[in-house]
Motif scaffolding. Structure first.
Motif, PDB file in Angstrom:
ATOM      1  N   CYS A  88     -76.965  25.386  83.979  1.00 46.79           N
ATOM      2  CA  CYS A  88     -77.706  25.278  82.715  1.00 46.79           C
ATOM      3  C   CYS A  88     -78.519  23.991  82.738  1.00 46.79           C
ATOM      4  O   CYS A  88     -77.966  22.904  82.952  1.00 46.79           O
ATOM      5  CB  CYS A  88     -76.765  25.274  81.514  1.00 46.79           C
ATOM      6  N   CYS A  92     -76.981  30.567  74.230  1.00 45.88           N
ATOM      7  CA  CYS A  92     -78.350  30.808  73.765  1.00 45.88           C
ATOM      8  C   CYS A  92     -78.432  30.730  72.249  1.00 45.88           C
ATOM      9  O   CYS A  92     -79.353  30.118  71.689  1.00 45.88           O
ATOM     10  CB  CYS A  92     -78.840  32.163  74.270  1.00 45.88           C
ATOM     11  N   GLN A 129     -80.481  27.654  70.352  1.00 47.14           N
ATOM     12  CA  GLN A 129     -81.603  28.003  69.473  1.00 47.14           C
ATOM     13  C   GLN A 129     -81.554  27.219  68.166  1.00 47.14           C
ATOM     14  O   GLN A 129     -82.588  26.986  67.540  1.00 47.14           O
ATOM     15  CB  GLN A 129     -81.607  29.503  69.193  1.00 47.14           C
ATOM     16  N   TRP A 172     -84.251  25.300  77.283  1.00 48.04           N
ATOM     17  CA  TRP A 172     -83.206  25.473  78.277  1.00 48.04           C
ATOM     18  C   TRP A 172     -83.556  26.547  79.294  1.00 48.04           C
ATOM     19  O   TRP A 172     -84.391  27.414  79.057  1.00 48.04           O
ATOM     20  CB  TRP A 172     -81.894  25.836  77.595  1.00 48.04           C
ATOM     21  N   ILE A 219     -82.232  33.117  82.102  1.00 46.67           N
ATOM     22  CA  ILE A 219     -82.603  33.187  80.694  1.00 46.67           C
ATOM     23  C   ILE A 219     -83.215  31.837  80.344  1.00 46.67           C
ATOM     24  O   ILE A 219     -82.608  30.800  80.594  1.00 46.67           O
ATOM     25  CB  ILE A 219     -81.382  33.440  79.798  1.00 46.67           C
ATOM     26  N   GLN A 220     -84.397  31.836  79.752  1.00 46.18           N
ATOM     27  CA  GLN A 220     -85.021  30.548  79.450  1.00 46.18           C
ATOM     28  C   GLN A 220     -85.850  30.612  78.177  1.00 46.18           C
ATOM     29  O   GLN A 220     -86.407  31.627  77.812  1.00 46.18           O
ATOM     30  CB  GLN A 220     -85.883  30.093  80.619  1.00 46.18           C
ATOM     31  N   SER A 221     -85.891  29.454  77.520  1.00 43.78           N
ATOM     32  CA  SER A 221     -86.766  29.288  76.357  1.00 43.78           C
ATOM     33  C   SER A 221     -87.999  28.486  76.738  1.00 43.78           C
ATOM     34  O   SER A 221     -88.980  28.470  76.001  1.00 43.78           O
ATOM     35  CB  SER A 221     -86.018  28.564  75.230  1.00 43.78           C
TER      36      SER A 221
END
Length: 302
Positions: A250, A276, A280, A287, A297-299
């Protein structure tokens, strides 16, 4: 580009500065700052203040202003994360073989270790008290401190302040994956590669960042064999054993490096779905999460 590298805190520390921004002597100042602070906060050195605390439970131990600052930060973070960040897990780490600095651990070593008394009972409150006015700490018997989950990023932060005090505002300071990217690389953002946890010598993706910290926490680097199985250094603070999670890596991007390090570790412990949702709700964070399956998984959008 000027590139300086040295070993400290059980890892490599890197300072990167554009050639036209370089200040003579800055590398020596950074190195001495980091080594001095490591000397206060290492649980492996008998001359450190942390060692004195761990070997005098139930007694008040005098500490320096810097050590007190980290202890305050760790205690506050324990409370803010509802115990997910726990600075008092050194006894657990020792029981699974992390009783010397990581560069001294032989990954092939597989012997019997002392065990934590069962059942493991997580503390409801951070088990040390601070007397700020007298600059001293009282550790509850039965616990030992390990500040590695927050001290590394804090030390990098202190060293970055030393760099800026020399009127140097464009640099990257990286302490084993906890890095501050200050300013830009000339007129462009800094390019930061995120390692592929399944092939650490390769990059998973590259971020373009400026005036941000980037911290990565994972279960794939600091691991060793214990009683015939692989273990790692990310401890479940509620079970007292290496955390089992569907996240292998992470990375958190945040303006504050200490927040980034803590958030990366807590997210890893939570598992991908809960992490997640939790991240958020954290202001200012982005992340990149890599599951054990390889799913990313990414923002972050760069």
């Amino acid at each position: 580009m000027r590139y300086e590298r040295f070993q400290a805190m059980g890892t490599w520390v890197e300072l990167i500065v554009p050639d036209d921004q370089w200040r003579e002597g800055v590398q020596d100042t950074v190195k001495s700052t980091i080594l001095d602070l490591e000397g206060l906060l290492s649980r492996f050195r008998s001359d450190s203040e942390l060692w004195q605390i761990n070997h005098n439970p139930g007694r008040w131990v005098s500490v320096s202003r810097k050590t007190m600052e980290v202890l305050q930060l760790a205690k506050r973070t324990f409370e803010e994360t509802a115990g997910f960040f726990n600075p008092c897990l050194a006894g657990v780490l020792e029981s699974i073989g992390y009783d010397v600095s990581f560069d001294e651990i032989d990954a092939s070593r597989d012997g019997a270790r002392p065990v934590v008394e069962l059942p493991y009972i997580p503390p409801a409150e951070c088990p040390y008290e601070l007397d700020i006015h007298e600059s001293r700490v009282w550790l509850q018997p039965g616990y030992k401190l390990d500040l590695g989950g927050i001290a590394k990023s804090w030390i990098v932060q202190q060293a970055a302040q030393v760099v800026m005090a020399k009127q140097l505002y464009q640099f990257v300071l990286n302490g084993g994956g906890d890095m501050i990217c200050h300013g830009q690389n000339g007129d462009k953002p800094w390019s930061v590669s995120i390692a592929d946890p399944f092939h650490p010598e390769q990059s998973l993706l590259t971020l373009q960042v400026a005036n941000l910290a980037v911290c990565t926490s994972g279960t794939y680097r600091r691991k060793w064999k214990q009683d015939g199985r692989w273990v790692h250094h990310i401890i479940d603070p509620f079970l007292g054993c290496p955390v089992e999670t569907d996240i292998i890596s992470c990375t958190v991007i945040h303006p504050d490096i200490v927040q980034a390090e803590v958030q990366a570790k807590v997210a890893l412990m939570l598992g991908a779905d809960e992490a997640c949702a939790w991240l958020q709700g954290v202001k200012g964070s982005d992340w990149i999460i890599v599951r054990q399956t390889g799913e990313v998984i990414q923002s972050w959008k760069s």
